[in-house]
Scaffold this motif. Sequence first.
Motif, short mmCIF file in Angstrom:
data_model
loop_
_atom_site.label_atom_id
_atom_site.label_comp_id
_atom_site.label_asym_id
_atom_site.label_seq_id
_atom_site.Cartn_x
_atom_site.Cartn_y
_atom_site.Cartn_z
N UNK A 31 51.74 35.41 34.15
CA UNK A 31 52.01 34.63 34.71
C UNK A 31 50.84 33.69 35.01
N UNK A 32 50.24 34.11 35.57
CA UNK A 32 48.61 33.03 36.36
C UNK A 32 47.72 34.79 36.42
N UNK A 33 46.88 34.63 37.14
CA UNK A 33 45.61 35.36 37.81
C UNK A 33 44.65 34.59 38.33
N UNK A 34 43.97 35.64 38.98
CA UNK A 34 43.05 35.31 40.05
C UNK A 34 42.13 36.24 39.81
N UNK A 35 40.73 35.46 41.16
CA UNK A 35 40.09 36.86 41.38
C UNK A 35 39.29 36.53 42.36
N UNK A 64 28.93 32.57 37.65
CA UNK A 64 29.47 33.19 38.54
C UNK A 64 27.78 34.03 38.59
N UNK A 65 27.36 34.38 40.30
CA UNK A 65 26.19 35.02 40.38
C UNK A 65 26.84 36.51 40.35
N UNK A 66 26.03 37.50 40.02
CA UNK A 66 26.09 38.71 40.26
C UNK A 66 26.75 39.42 41.51
N UNK A 67 27.83 39.87 41.46
CA UNK A 67 28.82 40.73 42.61
C UNK A 67 28.61 41.49 42.97
N UNK A 68 28.93 42.60 44.50
CA UNK A 68 29.17 43.56 44.28
C UNK A 68 30.68 44.15 44.88
N UNK A 69 30.94 43.24 44.79
CA UNK A 69 32.50 43.53 45.48
C UNK A 69 33.34 42.67 44.92
N UNK A 70 34.31 43.21 44.37
CA UNK A 70 35.35 41.75 43.86
C UNK A 70 36.83 42.54 43.73
N UNK A 71 38.46 41.75 44.02
CA UNK A 71 39.60 42.13 43.56
C UNK A 71 40.17 40.74 42.98
N UNK A 72 40.54 41.31 41.53
CA UNK A 72 41.65 40.64 41.17
C UNK A 72 43.12 40.87 40.87
N UNK A 73 43.81 39.91 40.26
CA UNK A 73 44.83 40.08 39.96
C UNK A 73 45.82 39.02 38.55
N UNK A 74 47.05 39.74 38.03
CA UNK A 74 47.34 39.12 37.13
C UNK A 74 49.25 38.86 38.02
N UNK A 75 49.38 37.72 37.62
CA UNK A 75 51.11 38.39 38.78
C UNK A 75 52.69 38.07 37.58
N UNK A 76 52.90 38.79 37.49
CA UNK A 76 54.00 38.18 37.19
C UNK A 76 55.38 38.06 38.10
N UNK A 77 55.88 37.07 38.20
CA UNK A 77 56.76 35.94 39.58
C UNK A 77 57.53 36.67 40.06
#
Length: 594
Positions: A31-35, A64-77
Motif C-alpha cells: 500500500x505504501x513504503x518508506x525508509x 542521497x549520501x551513503x549511509x551506515x544505518x537505515x530502516x525501511x517498511x512496506x505497508x499493508x494497511x
Amino acid sequence: MCGIVGFIGNKKDAKEVVLSGLTKLEYRGYDSAGISLFNSKFRSFDIYKDFGRVQKLIDLTKNTLKSNIGIGHTRWATHGKVTKENAHPHYSQSKRFIIVHNGVIENNEELKSQYLSDSFFYSETDTEVIAQLIETFTKQLNVENAILTTLKLLEGSYALLVIDTQTPDTIYAAKNKSPLVLGKGDDGITIASDLMALLGYADQYIALADHTFVVAESDSVKLYNLNHELQPLIYLEIDLDESSTDMGEYQHYMIKEIYEQPSVVRRIVQNYFNHDKINISADILKDIKASDRIYILAAGTSMHAGYVGKYLFEELTHIPAEVHIASEFAYHTPLLTAKPFFLMISQSGETADLRACLLKTQKLNYKTLTITNVKTSTLARESNYFLELFAGPEIAVASTKAYVAQVAVLSILCNTLSDQNIDLIKELTKVALSIENFLATQDISSLVHDKITKRNCFYIGRTIDYYTSLEAALKLKEISYIQTEGFAAGELKHGTIALIEEGTPVIALISSKEISKNTRSNLNEVISRGATTMIISLANTSQESDDIILKDVHPLLTPMVMVVPTQLIAYYAALERGNDIDKPRNLAKSVTVE
C-alpha cells in the motif's frame, strides 16, 4: 503483513541493503513504503515515504549520501487509510525515535488514553503509539529500559525496528508473534521480517523468538528477553539460493511458479523417499494412528488443500477428518473427540490465525503437526512436528506451487499411514509428467479471452473436484477481480442457478468417471439458461468436445493436475484486464495479523 528491513554496517550503503530487501518483500504489503537513512553531512536522519510501491522510494532516494544505518517498511494497511502520513517509518512527538512495525497493537487506544493524552499524533496508525511511549518513558529511564517498559505494555503482535536519533550507531529490534530474523554478514547486521531480505547481505541468521529484544551495532549484537536478561546467540547457516527469488525469463512470478510445479513435485519425491524408506518421523505416524480424529486447520488456499487432505485421510487411513477455518476455530472451538490430532497447513508458517489455534491446542496438551514451506517459521518451530513442502520461495501473492506441494505432502503422509501401499513415487512422477505435458502443449489464452467475459463466474465439480473448484474460484477472484464461486455441481439447482444469465461463464471439473454423467447433466442445466461453459477433464473421463483434457493420474491425486489449468485461467484473465498479477489489490502474502 508488512515487510520490514533494517541494516547497520561499516562498508555497504544501508540504502542499497534496505531497498533491495524491501523489493524482495514487497509481496508482504504494498500500500505504501518508506525508509529512514542517516545523513552524515547533517548528522541527522532523513525520512522518505509515500503511498505506492518501493519504486517510489528508489526514485526519492537517488541522490542521497551513503549511509551506515537505515530502516525501511512496506505497508499493508490495518490502522488508517493508505496515505503518505500513515506510511512508515513513524516517529515520536519530538522526532527523536523513528520506528517501523509489522503487526497490530490491540490496546493502542487504551495506551493513548492512559499515557499519551497530551501527545500530538502525526498519523492514524497504532504504530505511532509505540514511538510516543518510548519517548515518554525516556524521561525517567535509559533508552533500553524505556523500550522494554513499552514492550511489556503492548497487547497484540509486533516486529519492530527502532532508531534513537541521538545514537546513530544502533538499531533496536523486538518481536512478538510477527516474524523477525536477524542476519550477520561480513559487512554488518541485517534485520528483516523474512529470510529472503537477507540474501546477499548475510550468511548466518537467527529466527528471533517471541518476547525478545535486540540491540544491534555494526559489529555486535546483544539479545535479551523482556526482563533484560542476556540470551545466547545461536546462528544458523542461510541455505536459500538467491537465484530462486529471481523472475528469470518470465513476465510475472505467478507464471514462473505455475511452470515450476512439475519440479516441485519431483523435489518432494526426492526429499521424502529414500529407496524403501520414507522420511517422515515415526513419532508423527504413531501419534496420528493413536488419534480418533484429525482436525485440519488452515485458511485460504491452504484450507482448500486441507479439504483434499480430509478426503485422502478418510479414503486411505479410515481416520475421520474435519477441516476448520483457522480464524473461526481459534475463537469458537467445536466439541472435540477424546483423542484429537491437529494438522495445521500454512505456506508461510506465520499465519496469525493458525498461531492462535496453535496456542489454544498447546494449552490443551494436544499434539500438532504443521505442514509449511518455511522451516524457520514460527509454526514450524512451535508445533510438535513439522513437514516441509520443499516448494522453494513463492513470491506471487496468489499461491500456486505451494498448493500443489501441500496436496503432494498430504498424499505421502496419508499413504504412509495406509495399508493400501500405492506406489507414490510412480504416481507422483505421473502427476509431474501430466502437468508438464499440459504446460508444454496447451495454450489456453484464447479460450480465456473467448469465454471469461463477464463480471461473474462459477466453477462446479463433484466429490474431490468440488474441493478443486473452491481453489480454482479463489485464484480467479484474487487476481482478476471477477466475482467467482466454487460449488458442488449438484447444488446448482438448489439456488445458485438463479444467478445464471446469458453468457455467465460456468467451468466444470470432471476427473472421475463415476460422476462424469452427473456433472455434465448439471452443465446442460446452465447451458439451457444461457451460460457459457468450459470443461476441464482427464483423458479417461473426457469427451471430444471438452475444452481442456489432461493426461490421467491416480484418482486420489487428481487435484494436483486439475488445478493447473484453473491457475492459468486466472492468470490470463488478469493479464487481459491489465491487473497487477503478482500483487493484487488489497492482498498480501504472509497474513501475520488476525
